[in-house]
Design a protein around this motif. Structure first.
Motif, PDB file in Angstrom:
ATOM      1  N   ARG A 167       0.817  -1.213   0.000  1.00 32.75           N
ATOM      2  CA  ARG A 167       0.000   0.000   0.000  1.00 32.75           C
ATOM      3  C   ARG A 167       0.849   1.259   0.000  1.00 32.75           C
ATOM      4  O   ARG A 167       0.472   2.271  -0.606  1.00 32.75           O
ATOM      5  CB  ARG A 167      -0.944  -0.002   1.216  1.00 32.75           C
ATOM      6  CG  ARG A 167      -1.938   1.168   1.210  1.00 32.75           C
ATOM      7  CD  ARG A 167      -2.824   1.120  -0.017  1.00 32.75           C
ATOM      8  NE  ARG A 167      -3.726   2.244  -0.140  1.00 32.75           N
ATOM      9  CZ  ARG A 167      -3.416   3.426  -0.689  1.00 32.75           C
ATOM     10  NH1 ARG A 167      -2.182   3.642  -1.152  1.00 32.75           N
ATOM     11  NH2 ARG A 167      -4.318   4.379  -0.785  1.00 32.75           N
ATOM     12  N   ASP A 168       2.023   1.217   0.641  1.00 36.89           N
ATOM     13  CA  ASP A 168       2.836   2.435   0.714  1.00 36.89           C
ATOM     14  C   ASP A 168       3.547   2.753  -0.588  1.00 36.89           C
ATOM     15  O   ASP A 168       4.209   3.780  -0.708  1.00 36.89           O
ATOM     16  CB  ASP A 168       3.833   2.359   1.881  1.00 36.89           C
ATOM     17  CG  ASP A 168       4.799   1.180   1.754  1.00 36.89           C
ATOM     18  OD1 ASP A 168       4.772   0.481   0.719  1.00 36.89           O
ATOM     19  OD2 ASP A 168       5.580   0.963   2.702  1.00 36.89           O
ATOM     20  N   THR A 169       3.407   1.874  -1.609  1.00 37.27           N
ATOM     21  CA  THR A 169       3.975   2.169  -2.924  1.00 37.27           C
ATOM     22  C   THR A 169       2.958   2.876  -3.823  1.00 37.27           C
ATOM     23  O   THR A 169       3.296   3.270  -4.936  1.00 37.27           O
ATOM     24  CB  THR A 169       4.454   0.893  -3.632  1.00 37.27           C
ATOM     25  OG1 THR A 169       3.311   0.055  -3.934  1.00 37.27           O
ATOM     26  CG2 THR A 169       5.439   0.127  -2.758  1.00 37.27           C
ATOM     27  N   PRO A 187      -1.576  16.759   2.108  1.00 33.83           N
ATOM     28  CA  PRO A 187      -2.520  15.648   1.955  1.00 33.83           C
ATOM     29  C   PRO A 187      -2.642  14.820   3.222  1.00 33.83           C
ATOM     30  O   PRO A 187      -1.681  14.666   3.981  1.00 33.83           O
ATOM     31  CB  PRO A 187      -1.905  14.824   0.818  1.00 33.83           C
ATOM     32  CG  PRO A 187      -0.458  15.166   0.813  1.00 33.83           C
ATOM     33  CD  PRO A 187      -0.379  16.600   1.256  1.00 33.83           C
ATOM     34  N   GLU A 188      -3.833  14.302   3.458  1.00 29.33           N
ATOM     35  CA  GLU A 188      -4.085  13.460   4.619  1.00 29.33           C
ATOM     36  C   GLU A 188      -3.319  12.148   4.501  1.00 29.33           C
ATOM     37  O   GLU A 188      -3.272  11.525   3.431  1.00 29.33           O
ATOM     38  CB  GLU A 188      -5.586  13.171   4.708  1.00 29.33           C
ATOM     39  CG  GLU A 188      -6.008  12.363   5.913  1.00 29.33           C
ATOM     40  CD  GLU A 188      -7.506  12.117   5.950  1.00 29.33           C
ATOM     41  OE1 GLU A 188      -8.072  12.087   7.056  1.00 29.33           O
ATOM     42  OE2 GLU A 188      -8.106  11.974   4.862  1.00 29.33           O
ATOM     43  N   ARG A 189      -2.713  11.722   5.594  1.00 27.83           N
ATOM     44  CA  ARG A 189      -2.011  10.458   5.594  1.00 27.83           C
ATOM     45  C   ARG A 189      -3.011   9.307   5.493  1.00 27.83           C
ATOM     46  O   ARG A 189      -4.143   9.420   5.958  1.00 27.83           O
ATOM     47  CB  ARG A 189      -1.193  10.284   6.876  1.00 27.83           C
ATOM     48  CG  ARG A 189      -0.055  11.276   7.061  1.00 27.83           C
ATOM     49  CD  ARG A 189       0.810  10.874   8.250  1.00 27.83           C
ATOM     50  NE  ARG A 189      -0.008  10.509   9.413  1.00 27.83           N
ATOM     51  CZ  ARG A 189       0.305   9.518  10.251  1.00 27.83           C
ATOM     52  NH1 ARG A 189       1.387   8.796  10.067  1.00 27.83           N
ATOM     53  NH2 ARG A 189      -0.479   9.258  11.300  1.00 27.83           N
TER      54      ARG A 189
END
Length: 201
Positions: A167-169, A187-189
């Motif tokens: 997901r972090d990619t 942007p929201e994390r």
């Protein structure tokens, strides 16, 4: 060269035969009932009076779609962003298409029919155990119901764990929306978005 007629299309593909031709039913039976009862996710398709299309994901615990009888389903309208695309389309045309998914099952269930929006107490009472109770629900009167084969899921390997990306990619929703609508705020994390969303589940 484009195909511009149904005749040309049929000359290219031919016609369905056997089970593909016979599988369309007009009401639920034991296997379609079982599919709906075990499905935690569906895609709901509608269109408006101008013919503009919309497809909306809907999800919940398995069985979140209630079976009123063999000809009618009840879908809760869970809390969202208040765009109300599906609901306004239903008011305008009443047409609806559903595609049910069960994780790990490559087949899907397709339902086509007519829909209306209900705020009847006996309908809403069926969702009384939900943390955030729906303000309305969608009554679907079935015209067609049939199973769709596994080929698309087999090709995509959707349920194969090795198909998952990290997901972090992938950009966060906040990052993508900022870029799309030209906002320059931070942007929201992803973690913060998930925490905020869980309050509305």
């Amino acid at each position: 060269m484009n195909i511009t007629s149904i005749q040309e299309l049929r000359e290219l593909y031919g016609f369905p035969s056997g089970r593909a031709k016979l599988k369309v039913l007009h009401s639920l039976e034991k296997h379609s009932i079982n599919f709906v009862e075990q499905a935690p996710f569906l895609v709901l398709s509608t269109y408006n009076g101008q013919g503009n299309l919309d497809a909306s994901p809907r999800g919940g615990r398995p069985g979140f779609v209630k079976i009123l009888n063999r000809n009618q389903l009840l879908i809760p309208d869970a809390r969202g962003n208040n765009r109300l695309d599906s609901l306004t389309n239903i008011i305008e045309t009443k047409a609806i298409g559903l595609l049910f998914f069960i994780p790990g099952v490559d087949e899907t269930l397709r339902v086509n029919g007519k829909a209306q929006i209900s705020i009847l107490k006996n309908h809403l009472a069926l969702f009384s155990d939900e943390k955030n109770k729906p303000k309305c629900c969608i009554v679907v009167t079935i015209e067609e119901v049939f199973l769709h084969c596994a080929k698309a899921f087999m090709r995509s390997q959707l349920w194969d764990p090795t198909s998952k990306i990290k997901r972090d990619t992938f950009p966060t929703m906040g990052k993508m929306l900022n870029d799309q609508i030209g906002m320059d705020t931070k942007p929201e994390r992803h973690e913060d978005m998930i925490k905020r969303y869980k309050k509305d589940l």
